[in-house]
Design a protein around this motif. Structure first.
Motif, PDB file in Angstrom:
ATOM      1  N   LEU A 306       0.806  -1.251   0.052  1.00  0.00           N
ATOM      2  CA  LEU A 306       0.073  -0.122   0.183  1.00  0.00           C
ATOM      3  C   LEU A 306       0.893   1.203  -0.270  1.00  0.00           C
ATOM      4  O   LEU A 306       0.614   2.052  -0.667  1.00  0.00           O
ATOM      5  N   ALA A 307       2.142   1.181   0.662  1.00  0.00           N
ATOM      6  CA  ALA A 307       2.890   2.306   0.674  1.00  0.00           C
ATOM      7  C   ALA A 307       3.899   2.276  -0.490  1.00  0.00           C
ATOM      8  O   ALA A 307       4.791   3.224  -0.519  1.00  0.00           O
ATOM      9  N   ARG A 308       3.795   1.493  -1.511  1.00  0.00           N
ATOM     10  CA  ARG A 308       4.480   1.398  -2.482  1.00  0.00           C
ATOM     11  C   ARG A 308       6.008   1.261  -2.388  1.00  0.00           C
ATOM     12  O   ARG A 308       6.831   1.711  -3.004  1.00  0.00           O
ATOM     13  N   HIS A 309       6.236   0.264  -1.051  1.00  0.00           N
ATOM     14  CA  HIS A 309       7.667   0.107  -0.593  1.00  0.00           C
ATOM     15  C   HIS A 309       8.478   1.411  -0.354  1.00  0.00           C
ATOM     16  O   HIS A 309       9.687   1.444  -0.419  1.00  0.00           O
ATOM     17  N   ASN A 310       7.653   2.544  -0.032  1.00  0.00           N
ATOM     18  CA  ASN A 310       8.628   3.708   0.304  1.00  0.00           C
ATOM     19  C   ASN A 310       8.321   3.822   1.822  1.00  0.00           C
ATOM     20  O   ASN A 310       7.430   3.833   2.588  1.00  0.00           O
ATOM     21  N   PRO A 311       9.914   3.851   2.510  1.00  0.00           N
ATOM     22  CA  PRO A 311       9.702   3.733   3.766  1.00  0.00           C
ATOM     23  C   PRO A 311       9.179   4.782   4.658  1.00  0.00           C
ATOM     24  O   PRO A 311       8.701   4.136   5.962  1.00  0.00           O
ATOM     25  N   LEU A 312       9.154   5.915   4.129  1.00  0.00           N
ATOM     26  CA  LEU A 312       8.409   7.109   4.924  1.00  0.00           C
ATOM     27  C   LEU A 312       6.926   7.007   4.755  1.00  0.00           C
ATOM     28  O   LEU A 312       6.395   7.152   5.639  1.00  0.00           O
ATOM     29  N   ALA A 313       6.370   6.476   3.401  1.00  0.00           N
ATOM     30  CA  ALA A 313       4.891   6.355   3.384  1.00  0.00           C
ATOM     31  C   ALA A 313       4.392   5.241   4.242  1.00  0.00           C
ATOM     32  O   ALA A 313       3.309   4.975   4.545  1.00  0.00           O
ATOM     33  N   ILE A 314       5.361   4.265   4.632  1.00  0.00           N
ATOM     34  CA  ILE A 314       5.013   3.272   5.258  1.00  0.00           C
ATOM     35  C   ILE A 314       4.284   3.604   6.806  1.00  0.00           C
ATOM     36  O   ILE A 314       3.593   3.031   7.664  1.00  0.00           O
ATOM     37  N   ILE A 315       5.010   4.553   7.307  1.00  0.00           N
ATOM     38  CA  ILE A 315       4.538   5.210   8.766  1.00  0.00           C
ATOM     39  C   ILE A 315       3.026   5.562   8.758  1.00  0.00           C
ATOM     40  O   ILE A 315       2.500   4.818   9.648  1.00  0.00           O
ATOM     41  N   PRO A 316       2.324   6.457   7.804  1.00  0.00           N
ATOM     42  CA  PRO A 316       1.155   6.660   7.907  1.00  0.00           C
ATOM     43  C   PRO A 316       0.118   5.442   7.833  1.00  0.00           C
ATOM     44  O   PRO A 316      -0.882   5.087   8.290  1.00  0.00           O
ATOM     45  N   VAL A 317       0.524   4.769   6.598  1.00  0.00           N
ATOM     46  CA  VAL A 317      -0.056   3.421   6.352  1.00  0.00           C
ATOM     47  C   VAL A 317      -0.150   2.196   7.597  1.00  0.00           C
ATOM     48  O   VAL A 317      -1.161   1.892   7.756  1.00  0.00           O
ATOM     49  N   ALA A 318       0.915   2.510   8.253  1.00  0.00           N
ATOM     50  CA  ALA A 318       0.914   1.392   9.308  1.00  0.00           C
ATOM     51  C   ALA A 318      -0.017   1.762  10.600  1.00  0.00           C
ATOM     52  O   ALA A 318      -0.529   1.042  11.090  1.00  0.00           O
ATOM     53  N   ILE A 319      -0.005   3.253  10.430  1.00  0.00           N
ATOM     54  CA  ILE A 319      -0.977   3.645  11.590  1.00  0.00           C
ATOM     55  C   ILE A 319      -2.486   3.475  11.151  1.00  0.00           C
ATOM     56  O   ILE A 319      -3.118   2.824  12.085  1.00  0.00           O
ATOM     57  N   LEU A 320      -2.641   3.572  10.027  1.00  0.00           N
ATOM     58  CA  LEU A 320      -4.195   3.002   9.678  1.00  0.00           C
ATOM     59  C   LEU A 320      -4.568   1.632   9.625  1.00  0.00           C
ATOM     60  O   LEU A 320      -5.580   1.331  10.351  1.00  0.00           O
ATOM     61  N   LEU A 321      -3.581   0.923   9.339  1.00  0.00           N
ATOM     62  CA  LEU A 321      -3.806  -0.591   9.440  1.00  0.00           C
ATOM     63  C   LEU A 321      -3.675  -1.064  11.052  1.00  0.00           C
ATOM     64  O   LEU A 321      -4.737  -1.738  11.473  1.00  0.00           O
ATOM     65  N   ALA A 322      -2.968  -0.395  11.725  1.00  0.00           N
ATOM     66  CA  ALA A 322      -3.074  -0.517  13.278  1.00  0.00           C
ATOM     67  C   ALA A 322      -4.304  -0.172  13.797  1.00  0.00           C
ATOM     68  O   ALA A 322      -4.788  -0.743  14.802  1.00  0.00           O
ATOM     69  N   GLY A 323      -4.915   0.958  13.278  1.00  0.00           N
ATOM     70  CA  GLY A 323      -6.308   1.234  13.838  1.00  0.00           C
ATOM     71  C   GLY A 323      -7.392   0.274  13.526  1.00  0.00           C
ATOM     72  O   GLY A 323      -8.329  -0.063  14.116  1.00  0.00           O
ATOM     73  N   PHE A 324      -7.216  -0.311  12.407  1.00  0.00           N
ATOM     74  CA  PHE A 324      -8.096  -1.352  11.776  1.00  0.00           C
ATOM     75  C   PHE A 324      -8.053  -2.604  12.858  1.00  0.00           C
ATOM     76  O   PHE A 324      -9.131  -3.071  13.397  1.00  0.00           O
ATOM     77  N   GLU A 325      -6.896  -2.951  13.176  1.00  0.00           N
ATOM     78  CA  GLU A 325      -6.575  -4.018  14.006  1.00  0.00           C
ATOM     79  C   GLU A 325      -7.084  -3.763  15.521  1.00  0.00           C
ATOM     80  O   GLU A 325      -7.652  -4.679  16.108  1.00  0.00           O
ATOM     81  N   ALA A 326      -6.993  -2.789  15.794  1.00  0.00           N
ATOM     82  CA  ALA A 326      -7.289  -2.047  17.270  1.00  0.00           C
ATOM     83  C   ALA A 326      -8.790  -2.176  17.505  1.00  0.00           C
ATOM     84  O   ALA A 326      -9.452  -2.282  18.381  1.00  0.00           O
ATOM     85  N   SER A 327      -9.511  -2.321  16.227  1.00  0.00           N
ATOM     86  CA  SER A 327     -11.024  -2.208  16.122  1.00  0.00           C
ATOM     87  C   SER A 327     -11.710  -3.464  16.419  1.00  0.00           C
ATOM     88  O   SER A 327     -12.886  -3.797  16.342  1.00  0.00           O
ATOM     89  N   SER A 328     -10.888  -4.362  16.001  1.00  0.00           N
ATOM     90  CA  SER A 328     -11.410  -5.932  15.906  1.00  0.00           C
ATOM     91  C   SER A 328     -12.528  -6.424  17.142  1.00  0.00           C
ATOM     92  O   SER A 328     -13.372  -6.953  17.038  1.00  0.00           O
ATOM     93  N   GLY A 329     -12.066  -6.030  18.157  1.00  0.00           N
ATOM     94  CA  GLY A 329     -12.649  -6.428  19.458  1.00  0.00           C
ATOM     95  C   GLY A 329     -13.997  -5.711  19.663  1.00  0.00           C
ATOM     96  O   GLY A 329     -15.178  -6.038  19.886  1.00  0.00           O
ATOM     97  N   LEU A 330     -13.938  -4.312  19.242  1.00  0.00           N
ATOM     98  CA  LEU A 330     -15.355  -3.593  19.390  1.00  0.00           C
ATOM     99  C   LEU A 330     -16.164  -3.917  18.507  1.00  0.00           C
ATOM    100  O   LEU A 330     -17.505  -4.230  18.411  1.00  0.00           O
ATOM    101  N   VAL A 331     -15.871  -4.409  16.930  1.00  0.00           N
ATOM    102  CA  VAL A 331     -16.427  -4.602  16.093  1.00  0.00           C
ATOM    103  C   VAL A 331     -17.133  -6.068  16.295  1.00  0.00           C
ATOM    104  O   VAL A 331     -18.425  -6.283  15.898  1.00  0.00           O
ATOM    105  N   GLN A 332     -16.248  -7.001  16.921  1.00  0.00           N
ATOM    106  CA  GLN A 332     -16.849  -8.219  17.205  1.00  0.00           C
ATOM    107  C   GLN A 332     -18.324  -8.093  18.183  1.00  0.00           C
ATOM    108  O   GLN A 332     -19.261  -8.887  18.029  1.00  0.00           O
ATOM    109  N   ARG A 333     -17.995  -7.387  19.189  1.00  0.00           N
ATOM    110  CA  ARG A 333     -18.973  -6.941  20.282  1.00  0.00           C
ATOM    111  C   ARG A 333     -20.184  -6.444  19.699  1.00  0.00           C
ATOM    112  O   ARG A 333     -21.218  -6.974  19.893  1.00  0.00           O
TER     113      ARG A 333
END
Length: 379
Positions: A306-333
């Motif tokens: 998603l970041a096209r292998h750009n190390p700097l672009a990895i930072i915001p993309v990782a934050i976005l995907l981490a937010g998705f993973e952090a929401s898994s419990g709430l979505v489940q409930r």
């Protein structure tokens, strides 16, 4: 008579023509493609997943509302998201660095678990060393991960083994080795229901950033991304790596050490993944156990693409995907959806990203000749 016309031509230009566009317009257009295509792919993936939710009788708006609430809606949510971001940054680098040499390495999960196991064992066997002991843990994790993924580069260079297949199979082997050692040789006798290595002493636990409930692993991950960007875009080694990624044969003709570059960059990529495992053991789990096999290595693949292998672009993309993973419990409930729903979302996005790669360089909107006007000069 001098004839002047205005027409669309190639950025390279033709004899007797002069570009009226700024000299760097081509680079700007290519950068815009590198940004817009992944964003469009992300949007397509989210739309596809929304259709999937509608087929299940669930509201996409409610789903994304809960994702925002759990991942980014409060200070606590942000802290939870950023804590999950640290290993994702390093796992994504494990994919992005080899990709600059044209390699598709997807076995970061194996380097993470082995790095975490090695760090946990070193911490348990060498107590009482304070900061020096924690540094040794980090080095041990980096060496374990570097050797594991570096072996993939060696197999590619010396034996012609496909790095994608080799890294994936080695990830399964690494997880099997991890389970074996945690449940036998290095198992703490006190860990009855959940086999693990001996717990780390307090001095070996990675603390939190002052003022935030986020451990220092986030800073380590960001620094690793910045260093990787400097290496790739600002050093001769990075330039040589990009040449190898563009055309291995041409790099060999120019006398570049292609084998050394491949092994070196894959080893560095694996070292970052190994450090991710060490951070998880030191900051989150306190010992090496089955919870370390959390799929961070596979999520890192999506982040890197998603970041096209750009190390700097990895930072915001990782934050976005981490937010998705952090929401898994709430979505489940709240929506009565299985915990793996977030993995399905990631799958939709990943497929969209792969499809978007086939469009690189094919859309007229992102071709310099579409925007650069030239006028003919007198012969």
């Amino acid at each position: 008579m001098t004839v002047k016309t205005s027409k669309i031509v190639s950025n390279v230009g033709r004899a007797g023509t002069k570009s009226t566009a700024p000299p760097n317009i081509g680079a700007l257009i290519r950068r815009s493609e590198a940004i817009m295509l992944p964003l469009a792919a992300l949007l397509v993936g989210l739309i596809g997943f929304s259709i999937f939710l509608l087929m299940l009788g669930k509201s996409p708006l409610a789903f994304y509302g809960y994702v925002y609430q759990a991942g980014f809606g409060s200070v606590f949510s942000w802290e939870n998201t950023l804590s999950r971001t640290a290993p994702l940054l390093l796992a994504a680098l494990c994919v992005a660095l080899p990709a600059r040499l044209g390699l598709v390495v997807i076995g970061g999960e194996g380097a993470i678990v082995l790095g975490g196991l090695t760090a946990g064992v070193v911490g348990a066997l060498l107590p009482g060393l304070g900061l020096f002991g924690m540094i040794l843990m980090g080095l041990a994790g980096a060496v374990a991960g570097g050797l594991w993924i570096g072996a993939v580069g060696w197999l590619r260079t010396k034996r012609g083994v496909n790095e994608t297949i080799a890294s994936l199979l080695m990830a399964y082997i690494a997880i099997a080795l991890f389970n074996h050692f945690v449940e036998s040789v290095f198992r703490d006798p006190a860990s009855l229901n959940k086999p693990s290595t001996a717990p780390l002493e307090a001095a070996y636990r990675l603390g939190e950033i002052p003022g935030f409930s986020v451990h220092w692993g986030l800073i380590i991950g960001i620094i690793a991304c910045v260093i990787s960007w400097i290496l790739i875009d600002r050093t001769t080694w990075g330039f040589a790596a990009r040449i190898v990624g563009g055309n291995v044969r041409a790099a060999q003709i120019q006398g570049l050490p292609t084998g050394l570059l491949i092994v070196g960059f894959t080893a560095l990529a694996g070292a970052f993944a190994g450090i991710a495992g060490m951070i998880e053991v030191s900051a989150v789990h306190g010992s090496a156990n089955a919870a370390l096999i959390a799929g961070y290595g596979y999520t890192g693949i999506l982040i890197a693409f998603l970041a096209r292998h750009n190390p700097l672009a990895i930072i915001p993309v990782a934050i976005l995907l981490a937010g998705f993973e952090a929401s898994s419990g709430l979505v489940q409930r709240r929506l009565d959806l299985p915990d793996a729903t977030i993995l399905v979302l990631q799958g939709f996005v990943f497929v969209a990203i792969l499809l978007s790669e086939s469009l690189v360089g094919r859309i007229d909107l992102f071709k310099p000749e579409t925007w650069i006007r030239t006028k003919e000069e007198p012969s």
